[in-house]
Design a protein around this motif. Sequence first.
Motif, short mmCIF file in Angstrom:
data_model
loop_
_atom_site.label_atom_id
_atom_site.label_comp_id
_atom_site.label_asym_id
_atom_site.label_seq_id
_atom_site.Cartn_x
_atom_site.Cartn_y
_atom_site.Cartn_z
N MET A 28 0.83 -1.20 0.00
CA MET A 28 0.00 0.00 0.00
C MET A 28 0.87 1.26 0.00
O MET A 28 0.58 2.21 -0.74
CB MET A 28 -0.96 -0.01 1.19
CG MET A 28 -2.10 -1.00 1.01
SD MET A 28 -3.46 -0.81 2.19
CE MET A 28 -2.76 -1.54 3.64
N ARG A 29 1.91 1.25 0.81
CA ARG A 29 2.82 2.40 0.88
C ARG A 29 3.43 2.69 -0.49
O ARG A 29 3.50 3.83 -0.93
CB ARG A 29 3.95 2.10 1.89
CG ARG A 29 4.09 3.15 2.95
CD ARG A 29 5.26 2.93 3.89
NE ARG A 29 5.62 1.59 4.29
CZ ARG A 29 5.05 0.91 5.27
NH1 ARG A 29 4.07 1.43 5.97
NH2 ARG A 29 5.46 -0.30 5.58
N GLN A 30 3.87 1.63 -1.17
CA GLN A 30 4.52 1.78 -2.48
C GLN A 30 3.55 2.14 -3.60
O GLN A 30 3.97 2.53 -4.68
CB GLN A 30 5.27 0.50 -2.85
CG GLN A 30 6.47 0.24 -2.00
CD GLN A 30 7.13 -1.10 -2.33
OE1 GLN A 30 6.73 -1.81 -3.25
NE2 GLN A 30 8.14 -1.46 -1.54
N ASN A 31 2.25 1.99 -3.34
CA ASN A 31 1.25 2.22 -4.39
C ASN A 31 0.29 3.35 -4.04
O ASN A 31 -0.89 3.30 -4.42
CB ASN A 31 0.51 0.91 -4.69
CG ASN A 31 1.40 -0.06 -5.43
OD1 ASN A 31 1.52 0.01 -6.64
ND2 ASN A 31 2.05 -0.96 -4.70
N GLY A 32 0.80 4.36 -3.35
CA GLY A 32 0.03 5.57 -3.12
C GLY A 32 -1.00 5.53 -2.02
O GLY A 32 -1.88 6.39 -1.97
N THR A 127 -13.24 0.69 2.24
CA THR A 127 -11.83 0.85 1.95
C THR A 127 -11.46 2.33 1.90
O THR A 127 -12.34 3.19 1.80
CB THR A 127 -11.42 0.13 0.64
OG1 THR A 127 -10.00 0.05 0.59
CG2 THR A 127 -11.95 0.86 -0.59
N HIS A 128 -10.19 2.59 1.97
CA HIS A 128 -9.65 3.95 1.94
C HIS A 128 -9.77 4.53 0.53
O HIS A 128 -9.65 3.79 -0.46
CB HIS A 128 -8.18 3.90 2.37
CG HIS A 128 -7.60 5.21 2.71
ND1 HIS A 128 -7.14 6.08 1.75
CD2 HIS A 128 -7.40 5.81 3.91
CE1 HIS A 128 -6.66 7.16 2.34
NE2 HIS A 128 -6.81 7.03 3.65
N ARG A 129 -9.97 5.82 0.41
CA ARG A 129 -10.10 6.47 -0.91
C ARG A 129 -8.85 6.31 -1.75
O ARG A 129 -8.91 6.38 -2.97
CB ARG A 129 -10.49 7.93 -0.76
CG ARG A 129 -9.44 8.77 -0.07
CD ARG A 129 -9.89 10.23 0.04
NE ARG A 129 -9.13 10.95 1.02
CZ ARG A 129 -7.88 11.38 0.85
NH1 ARG A 129 -7.27 11.18 -0.29
NH2 ARG A 129 -7.26 12.02 1.81
N ASP A 130 -7.69 6.08 -1.12
CA ASP A 130 -6.44 5.91 -1.86
C ASP A 130 -6.16 4.47 -2.25
O ASP A 130 -5.14 4.18 -2.87
CB ASP A 130 -5.25 6.45 -1.05
CG ASP A 130 -5.31 7.95 -0.86
OD1 ASP A 130 -5.96 8.63 -1.69
OD2 ASP A 130 -4.71 8.45 0.10
N ASN A 131 -7.03 3.54 -1.88
CA ASN A 131 -6.80 2.12 -2.16
C ASN A 131 -7.48 1.72 -3.47
O ASN A 131 -8.50 1.02 -3.49
CB ASN A 131 -7.29 1.25 -0.99
CG ASN A 131 -6.75 -0.16 -1.07
OD1 ASN A 131 -6.35 -0.62 -2.13
ND2 ASN A 131 -6.76 -0.84 0.06
#
Length: 167
Positions: A28-32, A127-131
């Motif tokens: 997740m960290r590596q993909n925004g 889920t999170h908006r960034d996922n």
Amino acid sequence: MREDAVRRATQADLDQVMDVYAAAREFMRQNGNPGQWGDGFPPRGLIEGRIARGELYVVTREGAVHAAFALVPGPDPYYARIEGGTWESDAPYVAIHQVASDGQVHGVFHAAVGLALGRCGHLRVDTHRDNAPMQGAILREGFAYRGIVHVRDHSPRLAYELVATGR
């Protein structure tokens, strides 16, 4: 996931499950998406409780744990209030939480939905908006966006629902 097996997690799986969550946090960290699970979610105590209550499932290949997800019977207190929309149904539901893979297996959310639908025709997930990868998986499974819910740390999550009708 032909060669993969899905089963209920046991306490003996705990260390491998925590490794899966660490790998998922790094992905997740590596993909925004560094904010959804931060540095320590889900905490070990939460996962121990999920295992003890029979809510946590693992995906294994040749005996090794490569993915995990929770199927939690509602009501979920974080789903009691929804902003910007409404739930389609107030019927009993199963919530899908903490879906994660170490990247060695694929189709984990699909497997979670299949298992959950075998128990209940009404599912909820957030889920999170960034996922973006999870949002895509949710929509591919036929879920509809319903609004915003707020989770443990009061942060917003996109909420989705699936009410199976002859699926």
